[in-house]
Design a protein around this motif. Structure first.
Motif, mmCIF file in Angstrom:
data_model
loop_
_atom_site.group_PDB
_atom_site.id
_atom_site.type_symbol
_atom_site.label_atom_id
_atom_site.label_comp_id
_atom_site.label_asym_id
_atom_site.label_seq_id
_atom_site.Cartn_x
_atom_site.Cartn_y
_atom_site.Cartn_z
ATOM 1 N N LYS A 79 0.889 -1.076 0.129
ATOM 2 C CA LYS A 79 0.118 0.094 0.000
ATOM 3 C C LYS A 79 0.910 1.218 -0.161
ATOM 4 O O LYS A 79 0.527 2.161 -0.492
ATOM 5 N N SER A 82 2.156 2.020 -3.549
ATOM 6 C CA SER A 82 1.007 2.319 -4.440
ATOM 7 C C SER A 82 0.386 3.366 -4.015
ATOM 8 O O SER A 82 -0.622 4.084 -4.930
ATOM 9 N N GLU A 86 -2.855 5.213 -6.529
ATOM 10 C CA GLU A 86 -4.100 5.800 -5.544
ATOM 11 C C GLU A 86 -4.217 6.922 -5.449
ATOM 12 O O GLU A 86 -5.511 7.468 -5.856
ATOM 13 N N GLU A 205 -3.361 -1.364 -12.150
ATOM 14 C CA GLU A 205 -4.070 -1.762 -10.843
ATOM 15 C C GLU A 205 -3.326 -2.879 -10.115
ATOM 16 O O GLU A 205 -2.806 -3.644 -10.995
ATOM 17 N N THR A 209 -4.388 -1.585 -5.214
ATOM 18 C CA THR A 209 -5.303 -0.384 -5.754
ATOM 19 C C THR A 209 -6.692 -0.746 -6.129
ATOM 20 O O THR A 209 -7.533 0.212 -6.406
#
Length: 264
Positions: A79, A82, A86, A205, A209
């Motif tokens: 995360k 990413s 995002e 993606e 995400t």
């Protein structure tokens, strides 16, 4: 009485949302507030990692459960990596992924706890929306005075459970990359379908995400389902897709698909 038959349209016209919090649930919640200014959020305490692991191990065995748990732990780093993608999704779709101070948030212990049912009884909403919270027990569902609707990040029934977007990409089934808004029953995303959004995943993606991209394309169907609940025009439907419950991929599956096929 079934969930669909529960006093549909007979409530106060307000909506109660149950969530454990997080960016993508707030994307959905913030998209509803203009239509439902009296919306109230009940935020439950998250389930402990130990309880989650034990429950998953009882269902799938410890070997698979530990493999899935490693992937979940890895997702924290993923995360962070990413964040740029995002942020791009948020900017492109004008999303609001953080709590709105104007929206009342009531802390509750669990979606299945007495304090949750007490608030719902007092508010007498036309519908309860679940957005990123634990499953409701049969006893909790039976006690609900109105339809209970779930926002699910997957096309049901083919992508019930977890990581619906990831598994649609991983199985080269992007025709069924999307989301479902459905009535809640005692099963895992097995309730009758209200609306679905079939989306085209961007090649950028990843498992980290997907949820934001799916939420971006699903705000309208959540709003429509709740409007139907308020005026009493819910139209449940079924699907002829094969029903499959999905889970987090164990770490060996995640790495294999990522390294060999570029599906992360």
């Amino acid at each position: 009485m079934s969930n669909a038959q529960k006093h549909s349209g007979a409530g106060s016209g307000s909506i109660v949302v149950i969530t454990a919090g997080g960016p993508y649930p707030w994307v959905i919640i913030n998209a509803l507030t203009a239509r439902f200014p009296d919306l109230v959020v009940l935020q439950e305490q998250p389930e402990s990692k130990t309880a989650f692991l034990r429950r998953r191990a009882r269902k799938l065995g410890w070997f698979i459960a530990l493999g899935q748990f490693i992937t979940m732990a890895l997702s924290r780093s993923g995360k962070r990596l990413s964040r740029r993608r995002e942020a791009e999704i948020i900017a492109t779709h004008d999303l609001r992924p953080v709590p709105d101070p104007a929206v009342p948030v009531i802390e509750v212990s669990s979606a299945n706890a007495d304090d949750t049912l007490a608030v719902i009884a007092a508010k007498a909403p036309s519908a309860v929306l679940l957005a990123g919270c634990r499953m409701l027990s049969r006893a909790t569902l039976d006690a609900m005075p109105c339809p209970v609707i779930n926002y699910h990040a997957g096309i049901n029934p083919a992508y019930r459970g977890m990581m619906g977007g990831y598994w649609a990409r991983a199985t080269s089934d992007t025709a069924h990359y999307g989301t479902t808004v459905h009535l809640v029953d005692a099963g895992v995303d097995t309730g009758d379908i209200l609306y679905q959004a079939h989306l085209m995943p961007d090649p950028k993606e990843t498992m980290f995400t997907d949820a934001m991209a799916q939420a971006a394309g699903s705000r309208a169907i959540v709003l429509k389902a709740l409007e139907d609940a308020v005026i009493g025009t819910l139209k449940p439907q079924t699907s002829n897709l094969a029903s499959v419950q999905r889970y987090h991929p164990p770490i060996w599956t995640y790495l294999r698909l990522g390294l060999l096929r570029g599906v992360w």
